[in-house]
Design a protein around this motif. Structure first.
Motif, PDB file in Angstrom:
ATOM      1  N   VAL A 140     124.385   4.266 -25.576  1.00 16.30           N
ATOM      2  CA  VAL A 140     125.247   4.568 -24.437  1.00 16.30           C
ATOM      3  C   VAL A 140     125.503   3.285 -23.661  1.00 16.30           C
ATOM      4  O   VAL A 140     124.580   2.688 -23.103  1.00 16.30           O
ATOM      5  CB  VAL A 140     124.623   5.635 -23.529  1.00 16.30           C
ATOM      6  CG1 VAL A 140     125.517   5.883 -22.314  1.00 16.30           C
ATOM      7  CG2 VAL A 140     124.392   6.931 -24.294  1.00 16.30           C
ATOM      8  N   VAL A 141     126.738   2.827 -23.637  1.00 16.26           N
ATOM      9  CA  VAL A 141     127.084   1.584 -22.952  1.00 16.26           C
ATOM     10  C   VAL A 141     127.681   1.844 -21.571  1.00 16.26           C
ATOM     11  O   VAL A 141     127.720   0.952 -20.724  1.00 16.26           O
ATOM     12  CB  VAL A 141     128.055   0.742 -23.796  1.00 16.26           C
ATOM     13  CG1 VAL A 141     127.376   0.281 -25.084  1.00 16.26           C
ATOM     14  CG2 VAL A 141     129.328   1.529 -24.106  1.00 16.26           C
ATOM     15  N   ARG A 142     128.143   3.078 -21.368  1.00 12.57           N
ATOM     16  CA  ARG A 142     128.726   3.389 -20.072  1.00 12.57           C
ATOM     17  C   ARG A 142     128.698   4.902 -19.837  1.00 12.57           C
ATOM     18  O   ARG A 142     128.947   5.690 -20.753  1.00 12.57           O
ATOM     19  CB  ARG A 142     130.178   2.886 -20.000  1.00 12.57           C
ATOM     20  CG  ARG A 142     130.883   3.147 -18.677  1.00 12.57           C
ATOM     21  CD  ARG A 142     130.333   2.275 -17.539  1.00 12.57           C
ATOM     22  NE  ARG A 142     131.042   2.474 -16.296  1.00 12.57           N
ATOM     23  CZ  ARG A 142     132.135   1.810 -15.932  1.00 12.57           C
ATOM     24  NH1 ARG A 142     132.649   0.880 -16.743  1.00 12.57           N
ATOM     25  NH2 ARG A 142     132.709   2.039 -14.770  1.00 12.57           N
ATOM     26  N   THR A 143     128.371   5.300 -18.613  1.00 13.96           N
ATOM     27  CA  THR A 143     128.419   6.699 -18.205  1.00 13.96           C
ATOM     28  C   THR A 143     129.398   6.816 -17.049  1.00 13.96           C
ATOM     29  O   THR A 143     129.252   6.145 -16.027  1.00 13.96           O
ATOM     30  CB  THR A 143     127.038   7.212 -17.779  1.00 13.96           C
ATOM     31  OG1 THR A 143     126.126   7.115 -18.888  1.00 13.96           O
ATOM     32  CG2 THR A 143     127.127   8.666 -17.332  1.00 13.96           C
ATOM     33  N   ILE A 144     130.410   7.646 -17.235  1.00 13.36           N
ATOM     34  CA  ILE A 144     131.437   7.846 -16.216  1.00 13.36           C
ATOM     35  C   ILE A 144     131.198   9.188 -15.533  1.00 13.36           C
ATOM     36  O   ILE A 144     131.173  10.235 -16.188  1.00 13.36           O
ATOM     37  CB  ILE A 144     132.850   7.815 -16.841  1.00 13.36           C
ATOM     38  CG1 ILE A 144     133.091   6.466 -17.527  1.00 13.36           C
ATOM     39  CG2 ILE A 144     133.918   8.073 -15.788  1.00 13.36           C
ATOM     40  CD1 ILE A 144     134.417   6.376 -18.254  1.00 13.36           C
ATOM     41  N   ASN A 172     136.839   0.791 -31.256  1.00 17.08           N
ATOM     42  CA  ASN A 172     136.742   2.230 -31.059  1.00 17.08           C
ATOM     43  C   ASN A 172     135.324   2.598 -30.627  1.00 17.08           C
ATOM     44  O   ASN A 172     134.341   2.176 -31.243  1.00 17.08           O
ATOM     45  CB  ASN A 172     137.106   2.973 -32.355  1.00 17.08           C
ATOM     46  CG  ASN A 172     138.551   2.752 -32.757  1.00 17.08           C
ATOM     47  OD1 ASN A 172     139.429   2.627 -31.907  1.00 17.08           O
ATOM     48  ND2 ASN A 172     138.819   2.713 -34.054  1.00 17.08           N
ATOM     49  N   TYR A 173     135.233   3.403 -29.585  1.00 14.97           N
ATOM     50  CA  TYR A 173     133.948   3.827 -29.038  1.00 14.97           C
ATOM     51  C   TYR A 173     133.870   5.359 -29.028  1.00 14.97           C
ATOM     52  O   TYR A 173     134.841   6.036 -28.684  1.00 14.97           O
ATOM     53  CB  TYR A 173     133.778   3.287 -27.608  1.00 14.97           C
ATOM     54  CG  TYR A 173     133.604   1.789 -27.542  1.00 14.97           C
ATOM     55  CD1 TYR A 173     132.345   1.208 -27.420  1.00 14.97           C
ATOM     56  CD2 TYR A 173     134.711   0.938 -27.609  1.00 14.97           C
ATOM     57  CE1 TYR A 173     132.182  -0.175 -27.356  1.00 14.97           C
ATOM     58  CE2 TYR A 173     134.562  -0.444 -27.553  1.00 14.97           C
ATOM     59  CZ  TYR A 173     133.297  -0.991 -27.429  1.00 14.97           C
ATOM     60  OH  TYR A 173     133.141  -2.371 -27.375  1.00 14.97           O
ATOM     61  N   ALA A 174     132.701   5.859 -29.388  1.00 20.92           N
ATOM     62  CA  ALA A 174     132.493   7.307 -29.381  1.00 20.92           C
ATOM     63  C   ALA A 174     132.263   7.787 -27.956  1.00 20.92           C
ATOM     64  O   ALA A 174     131.801   7.034 -27.091  1.00 20.92           O
ATOM     65  CB  ALA A 174     131.289   7.668 -30.252  1.00 20.92           C
ATOM     66  N   MET A 175     132.589   9.045 -27.692  1.00 21.17           N
ATOM     67  CA  MET A 175     132.375   9.598 -26.356  1.00 21.17           C
ATOM     68  C   MET A 175     131.970  11.066 -26.443  1.00 21.17           C
ATOM     69  O   MET A 175     132.363  11.781 -27.368  1.00 21.17           O
ATOM     70  CB  MET A 175     133.641   9.465 -25.498  1.00 21.17           C
ATOM     71  CG  MET A 175     134.829  10.241 -26.004  1.00 21.17           C
ATOM     72  SD  MET A 175     136.230  10.174 -24.857  1.00 21.17           S
ATOM     73  CE  MET A 175     137.545  10.836 -25.882  1.00 21.17           C
ATOM     74  N   THR A 176     131.173  11.478 -25.500  1.00 19.42           N
ATOM     75  CA  THR A 176     130.774  12.875 -25.362  1.00 19.42           C
ATOM     76  C   THR A 176     130.872  13.258 -23.890  1.00 19.42           C
ATOM     77  O   THR A 176     130.773  12.393 -23.011  1.00 19.42           O
ATOM     78  CB  THR A 176     129.335  13.107 -25.852  1.00 19.42           C
ATOM     79  OG1 THR A 176     128.438  12.255 -25.125  1.00 19.42           O
ATOM     80  CG2 THR A 176     129.214  12.816 -27.354  1.00 19.42           C
TER      81      THR A 176
END
Length: 228
Positions: A140-144, A172-176
């Motif tokens: 996890v590189v960033r939490t919004i 491209n970065y994965a997100m959840t």
């Protein structure tokens, strides 16, 4: 004295005569209207005078051919119409190049000097909604933090920086996405991404396909089109 009268020649004349010569070539091997009437004329000329063809049968034959001929013309017209529609669709789709398409996706496309935009689809109101962005290693590189939102689509932007404010490389970065619902439990929500359209392709049964940096998507899967 008995006289025998033979009508063999008359009977022979009623028999099917073998065709002479070679018939003209038909380019598409299909019966045309002129072919049908030629066959009908032959049929009438060789019928038994004592047993003429039934009117209902003749009408049925003519009706069947008319229907077949109409269907053939309809198919030809439809092919022409479909070709025209494909050309018009391709021309209209070319105007989408350079714009952003919102499609269901678990991948965010990060490009130089441009924030990435995404969306979270909430099927119910939720609190503490967050989007976690991960790199290729699954870290996890960033939490919004999105906060509390009502049911519906909620859009967000990512500036391409990690949690410490350091710029991350394009890719491209994965997100959840997850949030806390009415019963207090955390649940996951589907996400979408705005992907920049680099080109449009025509791929047979798939119709129009939009090509983006994160892969190709069908035009039918697009939820929204926005300015790039």
């Amino acid at each position: 004295m008995t006289t025998n009268v033979s009508n063999d020649s008359y009977i022979d004349s009623l028999k099917w005569q073998q065709p002479t010569g070679v018939p003209d070539a038909n380019n598409n091997d299909q019966l045309t209207q002129s072919d049908f009437f030629a066959l009908l004329t032959q049929q009438l000329s060789y019928q038994d005078p004592t047993k003429p063809a039934d009117n209902d049968q003749m009408i049925a034959q003519m009706t069947s051919f008319s229907m077949a001929d109409g269907i053939s013309q309809l198919n030809s017209n439809f092919e022409s119409f479909a070709s025209s529609m494909t050309s018009n669709s391709a021309l209209q789709a070319s105007t989408l190049v350079g714009k952003d398409a919102l499609v269901p996706s678990s991948v965010l496309e990060l490009t130089d000097g441009k924030p990435s935009k995404g969306s979270v689809a909430l099927d119910q109101a939720a609190h503490d909604v967050t989007v976690k962005i991960k790199n290729d290693a699954g870290e996890v590189v960033r939490t919004i933090d999105i906060g509390s939102k009502a049911a519906g689509a909620t859009k967000f932007e990512w500036d391409g920086k990690d949690q410490s404010g350091n710029p991350l490389p394009p890719g491209n970065y994965a997100m959840t996405a997850e949030g806390r619902v009415a019963d207090g439990e955390y649940t996951s929500f589907p996400t979408g991404a705005f992907l920049n359209i680099s080109s449009v392709s025509l791929k047979g049964t798939h119709g129009l396909v939009l090509n983006t940096g994160a892969g190709s998507v069908n035009l039918s899967d697009v939820v929204e089109i926005a300015q790039g």
